[in-house]
Design a protein around this motif. Sequence first.
Motif, mmCIF file in Angstrom:
data_model
loop_
_atom_site.group_PDB
_atom_site.id
_atom_site.type_symbol
_atom_site.label_atom_id
_atom_site.label_comp_id
_atom_site.label_asym_id
_atom_site.label_seq_id
_atom_site.Cartn_x
_atom_site.Cartn_y
_atom_site.Cartn_z
ATOM 1 N N TYR A 6 0.768 -1.143 -0.046
ATOM 2 C CA TYR A 6 -0.021 -0.070 -0.115
ATOM 3 C C TYR A 6 1.056 1.177 -0.149
ATOM 4 O O TYR A 6 0.623 2.172 -0.812
ATOM 5 N N THR A 7 1.781 1.247 0.917
ATOM 6 C CA THR A 7 2.627 2.558 0.981
ATOM 7 C C THR A 7 3.595 2.731 -0.362
ATOM 8 O O THR A 7 3.527 3.777 -0.879
ATOM 9 N N THR A 8 4.015 1.540 -0.913
ATOM 10 C CA THR A 8 4.661 1.819 -2.213
ATOM 11 C C THR A 8 3.747 2.095 -3.252
ATOM 12 O O THR A 8 4.108 3.007 -4.036
ATOM 13 N N PHE A 9 2.588 1.453 -3.340
ATOM 14 C CA PHE A 9 1.684 1.906 -4.351
ATOM 15 C C PHE A 9 0.988 3.272 -4.348
ATOM 16 O O PHE A 9 1.083 4.008 -5.290
ATOM 17 N N ALA A 10 0.932 3.804 -2.987
ATOM 18 C CA ALA A 10 0.512 5.047 -2.857
ATOM 19 C C ALA A 10 1.422 6.152 -3.207
ATOM 20 O O ALA A 10 0.930 7.393 -3.740
ATOM 21 N N ALA A 11 2.639 5.735 -3.332
ATOM 22 C CA ALA A 11 3.638 6.807 -3.959
ATOM 23 C C ALA A 11 3.714 6.969 -5.280
ATOM 24 O O ALA A 11 4.270 7.633 -5.676
ATOM 25 N N THR A 12 3.045 6.135 -5.984
ATOM 26 C CA THR A 12 3.055 6.387 -7.512
ATOM 27 C C THR A 12 1.821 7.065 -7.656
ATOM 28 O O THR A 12 0.882 7.446 -6.955
ATOM 29 N N ASP A 13 1.511 7.236 -9.308
ATOM 30 C CA ASP A 13 0.313 8.100 -9.481
ATOM 31 C C ASP A 13 -0.843 7.435 -10.108
ATOM 32 O O ASP A 13 -1.656 7.905 -10.810
ATOM 33 N N ASN B 158 -10.774 11.081 -4.938
ATOM 34 C CA ASN B 158 -10.012 10.020 -4.273
ATOM 35 C C ASN B 158 -10.832 8.676 -4.054
ATOM 36 O O ASN B 158 -10.351 7.971 -3.042
ATOM 37 N N PHE B 159 -11.631 8.346 -4.831
ATOM 38 C CA PHE B 159 -12.154 6.977 -4.878
ATOM 39 C C PHE B 159 -12.385 6.498 -6.398
ATOM 40 O O PHE B 159 -12.431 7.353 -7.218
ATOM 41 N N LEU B 160 -12.355 5.264 -6.428
ATOM 42 C CA LEU B 160 -12.664 4.770 -7.894
ATOM 43 C C LEU B 160 -14.269 4.170 -7.961
ATOM 44 O O LEU B 160 -14.403 3.305 -7.121
ATOM 45 N N GLY C 142 -8.922 1.488 -15.041
ATOM 46 C CA GLY C 142 -7.442 1.446 -14.430
ATOM 47 C C GLY C 142 -7.066 0.065 -14.935
ATOM 48 O O GLY C 142 -5.781 -0.200 -15.250
ATOM 49 N N PHE C 143 -7.876 -0.893 -14.636
ATOM 50 C CA PHE C 143 -7.516 -2.363 -15.102
ATOM 51 C C PHE C 143 -7.285 -2.548 -16.391
ATOM 52 O O PHE C 143 -6.186 -3.169 -16.780
ATOM 53 N N TYR C 144 -7.961 -1.985 -17.301
ATOM 54 C CA TYR C 144 -7.869 -2.188 -18.574
ATOM 55 C C TYR C 144 -6.504 -1.592 -18.921
ATOM 56 O O TYR C 144 -5.479 -2.192 -19.576
ATOM 57 N N ASP C 145 -6.105 -0.421 -18.511
ATOM 58 C CA ASP C 145 -4.679 0.298 -18.722
ATOM 59 C C ASP C 145 -3.721 -0.749 -18.252
ATOM 60 O O ASP C 145 -2.597 -0.701 -18.646
ATOM 61 N N TYR D 44 3.304 -5.384 -13.768
ATOM 62 C CA TYR D 44 2.128 -4.698 -14.182
ATOM 63 C C TYR D 44 2.077 -3.397 -13.757
ATOM 64 O O TYR D 44 1.638 -2.450 -14.242
ATOM 65 N N TYR D 45 3.125 -2.969 -12.528
ATOM 66 C CA TYR D 45 2.940 -1.641 -12.044
ATOM 67 C C TYR D 45 4.340 -1.117 -12.202
ATOM 68 O O TYR D 45 4.860 0.079 -12.150
ATOM 69 N N GLY D 46 5.469 -1.912 -12.056
ATOM 70 C CA GLY D 46 6.889 -1.582 -12.470
ATOM 71 C C GLY D 46 7.396 -0.588 -11.702
ATOM 72 O O GLY D 46 7.951 0.365 -12.145
ATOM 73 N N VAL D 47 7.047 -0.590 -10.225
ATOM 74 C CA VAL D 47 7.495 0.610 -9.559
ATOM 75 C C VAL D 47 8.735 0.065 -8.694
ATOM 76 O O VAL D 47 8.936 -0.934 -8.305
#
Length: 187
Positions: free
Chosen positions: A55-62, A73-75, A83-86, A184-187
């Motif tokens: 969560y912390t790592t993902f939240a640091a992305t955009d 701030n909600f999907l 978002g999943f399609y992308d 998929y997220y390559g962070v």
Amino acid sequence: MNILKGIRNGLCFFLVAGMVACGGEGAVEEEAAVEEPLVEEEVATAETWDENRFYTTFAATDYYETWDEDDDNFLSENEYYGGFYDTWDVNNDNQIDETEWNTAVNDWGLENQTWSEWDDDGDGILEEEEYNTAFAETGWYGEWDEDDDNLLSEEEYTGGVFSAWDENGDGVWDENEYGLYNTYYGV
């Protein structure tokens, strides 16, 4: 004579080196102590990739903010599918082909899915509308919406992703599970 001098010098060097090594014993241990925690830390990093760290790592992305088209701030369900399609469109050509779909269905653990059920028009490409319709049938949006408010917070989203890839349910990602995240997220 030169051979004897070489042997004598070699023995003297060996003796001096041994004395230095004995006198510097603490320095050798300190150096090992410095290196050892670094190795342990690397191993611990792989072993402690838990839901909070994700969560912390993902939240640091955009990513989430990009998918949240109305900036609330909600999907919503449509933003979630978009978002999943992308995410599944790993080559970023704004379409999902059968290869991307096969890989993603396998990687995300979706069982009993067939390409032909998703690709309604049979053109070999999933347009976003086809994708959204078929993805809605997985029921994931409702499952991930823990508070049943019909909106996904970033924490609900990351919890869903984490659970989908935590194949053995131990609350920690192993190298293979983490590898999917990186794909998929390559962070």
